[in-house]
Design a protein around this motif. Sequence first.
Motif, PDB file in Angstrom:
ATOM      1  N   LEU A  81       0.835  -1.200   0.000  1.00  0.00           N
ATOM      2  CA  LEU A  81       0.000   0.000   0.000  1.00  0.00           C
ATOM      3  C   LEU A  81       0.872   1.253   0.000  1.00  0.00           C
ATOM      4  O   LEU A  81       1.931   1.293   0.627  1.00  0.00           O
ATOM      5  CB  LEU A  81      -0.899   0.021   1.233  1.00  0.00           C
ATOM      6  CG  LEU A  81      -1.952  -1.071   1.334  1.00  0.00           C
ATOM      7  CD1 LEU A  81      -2.649  -1.001   2.685  1.00  0.00           C
ATOM      8  CD2 LEU A  81      -2.960  -0.959   0.215  1.00  0.00           C
ATOM      9  N   SER A  82       0.387   2.278  -0.686  1.00  0.00           N
ATOM     10  CA  SER A  82       1.103   3.557  -0.697  1.00  0.00           C
ATOM     11  C   SER A  82       0.812   4.285   0.619  1.00  0.00           C
ATOM     12  O   SER A  82      -0.169   3.976   1.305  1.00  0.00           O
ATOM     13  CB  SER A  82       0.650   4.402  -1.881  1.00  0.00           C
ATOM     14  OG  SER A  82      -0.674   4.832  -1.682  1.00  0.00           O
ATOM     15  N   PRO A  83       1.637   5.251   0.968  1.00  0.00           N
ATOM     16  CA  PRO A  83       1.360   6.015   2.205  1.00  0.00           C
ATOM     17  C   PRO A  83      -0.015   6.690   2.180  1.00  0.00           C
ATOM     18  O   PRO A  83      -0.682   6.777   3.205  1.00  0.00           O
ATOM     19  CB  PRO A  83       2.486   7.052   2.241  1.00  0.00           C
ATOM     20  CG  PRO A  83       3.595   6.437   1.463  1.00  0.00           C
ATOM     21  CD  PRO A  83       2.934   5.616   0.390  1.00  0.00           C
ATOM     22  N   TYR A  87      -2.954   6.066   4.914  1.00  0.00           N
ATOM     23  CA  TYR A  87      -3.565   7.191   5.613  1.00  0.00           C
ATOM     24  C   TYR A  87      -5.084   7.148   5.494  1.00  0.00           C
ATOM     25  O   TYR A  87      -5.810   7.324   6.476  1.00  0.00           O
ATOM     26  CB  TYR A  87      -3.010   8.511   5.065  1.00  0.00           C
ATOM     27  CG  TYR A  87      -3.722   9.731   5.596  1.00  0.00           C
ATOM     28  CD1 TYR A  87      -3.476  10.196   6.884  1.00  0.00           C
ATOM     29  CD2 TYR A  87      -4.658  10.397   4.821  1.00  0.00           C
ATOM     30  CE1 TYR A  87      -4.134  11.306   7.374  1.00  0.00           C
ATOM     31  CE2 TYR A  87      -5.323  11.511   5.304  1.00  0.00           C
ATOM     32  CZ  TYR A  87      -5.059  11.959   6.580  1.00  0.00           C
ATOM     33  OH  TYR A  87      -5.716  13.060   7.070  1.00  0.00           O
ATOM     34  N   ARG A  88      -5.596   6.927   4.271  1.00  0.00           N
ATOM     35  CA  ARG A  88      -7.046   6.924   4.065  1.00  0.00           C
ATOM     36  C   ARG A  88      -7.717   5.749   4.791  1.00  0.00           C
ATOM     37  O   ARG A  88      -8.811   5.907   5.341  1.00  0.00           O
ATOM     38  CB  ARG A  88      -7.354   6.861   2.573  1.00  0.00           C
ATOM     39  CG  ARG A  88      -7.055   8.149   1.877  1.00  0.00           C
ATOM     40  CD  ARG A  88      -7.409   8.097   0.429  1.00  0.00           C
ATOM     41  NE  ARG A  88      -7.153   9.387  -0.199  1.00  0.00           N
ATOM     42  CZ  ARG A  88      -7.323   9.633  -1.463  1.00  0.00           C
ATOM     43  NH1 ARG A  88      -7.756   8.689  -2.278  1.00  0.00           N
ATOM     44  NH2 ARG A  88      -7.062  10.824  -1.956  1.00  0.00           N
ATOM     45  N   ILE A  89      -7.101   4.619   4.805  1.00  0.00           N
ATOM     46  CA  ILE A  89      -7.669   3.469   5.517  1.00  0.00           C
ATOM     47  C   ILE A  89      -7.690   3.743   7.019  1.00  0.00           C
ATOM     48  O   ILE A  89      -8.690   3.513   7.703  1.00  0.00           O
ATOM     49  CB  ILE A  89      -6.881   2.181   5.198  1.00  0.00           C
ATOM     50  CG1 ILE A  89      -7.101   1.780   3.736  1.00  0.00           C
ATOM     51  CG2 ILE A  89      -7.293   1.043   6.130  1.00  0.00           C
ATOM     52  CD1 ILE A  89      -6.183   0.673   3.256  1.00  0.00           C
ATOM     53  N   ARG A  90      -6.565   4.252   7.535  1.00  0.00           N
ATOM     54  CA  ARG A  90      -6.497   4.550   8.969  1.00  0.00           C
ATOM     55  C   ARG A  90      -7.546   5.580   9.356  1.00  0.00           C
ATOM     56  O   ARG A  90      -8.244   5.439  10.359  1.00  0.00           O
ATOM     57  CB  ARG A  90      -5.099   5.054   9.337  1.00  0.00           C
ATOM     58  CG  ARG A  90      -4.960   5.359  10.825  1.00  0.00           C
ATOM     59  CD  ARG A  90      -3.566   5.822  11.198  1.00  0.00           C
ATOM     60  NE  ARG A  90      -2.605   4.758  10.951  1.00  0.00           N
ATOM     61  CZ  ARG A  90      -1.461   4.931  10.281  1.00  0.00           C
ATOM     62  NH1 ARG A  90      -1.130   6.106   9.804  1.00  0.00           N
ATOM     63  NH2 ARG A  90      -0.648   3.915  10.103  1.00  0.00           N
ATOM     64  N   ARG A  91      -7.689   6.615   8.541  1.00  0.00           N
ATOM     65  CA  ARG A  91      -8.666   7.679   8.830  1.00  0.00           C
ATOM     66  C   ARG A  91     -10.099   7.135   8.797  1.00  0.00           C
ATOM     67  O   ARG A  91     -10.931   7.504   9.633  1.00  0.00           O
ATOM     68  CB  ARG A  91      -8.506   8.796   7.817  1.00  0.00           C
ATOM     69  CG  ARG A  91      -9.281   9.996   8.179  1.00  0.00           C
ATOM     70  CD  ARG A  91      -8.766  11.195   7.470  1.00  0.00           C
ATOM     71  NE  ARG A  91      -9.675  12.288   7.778  1.00  0.00           N
ATOM     72  CZ  ARG A  91      -9.821  13.344   7.050  1.00  0.00           C
ATOM     73  NH1 ARG A  91      -9.106  13.486   5.963  1.00  0.00           N
ATOM     74  NH2 ARG A  91     -10.659  14.278   7.390  1.00  0.00           N
ATOM     75  N   ALA A  92     -10.399   6.263   7.840  1.00  0.00           N
ATOM     76  CA  ALA A  92     -11.741   5.689   7.755  1.00  0.00           C
ATOM     77  C   ALA A  92     -12.039   4.829   8.980  1.00  0.00           C
ATOM     78  O   ALA A  92     -13.143   4.867   9.533  1.00  0.00           O
ATOM     79  CB  ALA A  92     -11.874   4.859   6.482  1.00  0.00           C
ATOM     80  N   LEU A  93     -11.056   4.068   9.429  1.00  0.00           N
ATOM     81  CA  LEU A  93     -11.264   3.214  10.596  1.00  0.00           C
ATOM     82  C   LEU A  93     -11.391   4.029  11.881  1.00  0.00           C
ATOM     83  O   LEU A  93     -12.176   3.693  12.760  1.00  0.00           O
ATOM     84  CB  LEU A  93     -10.128   2.198  10.716  1.00  0.00           C
ATOM     85  CG  LEU A  93     -10.079   1.137   9.614  1.00  0.00           C
ATOM     86  CD1 LEU A  93      -8.827   0.273   9.752  1.00  0.00           C
ATOM     87  CD2 LEU A  93     -11.324   0.273   9.651  1.00  0.00           C
TER      88      LEU A  93
END
Length: 100
Positions: A81-83, A87-93
């Motif tokens: 995964l790209s940074p 970031y987007r996955i972490r933010r969504a979770l």
Amino acid sequence: MDQPDERVDIPGVTERLGKPVHAVYHLIQTGQVSSENIRAPGRDGLYVLKHMIRVQDIDANDQRQTMDEHVAAIRAAVVPLSPTQIYRIRRALESGWRSR
């Protein structure tokens, strides 16, 4: 021990390979395994056409991998995964996306 020209039908192949019936038919249709249609008596005495496959062909085609080898091959082929994606996955979770 298997005889040199021993042949088995589709249910025998599924047991031997541990694959479903449709996968065995796919092997036949794609030419990975050759089969011979034989007229044989069925359960009720009427004759039916059966695919008979040589045991040697089945064993030669049986290239099963263990689950660990399969998972390792998938993990080796995956692109990290790209940074931005991380970031987007972490933010969504973190935003409570899981609770919906």
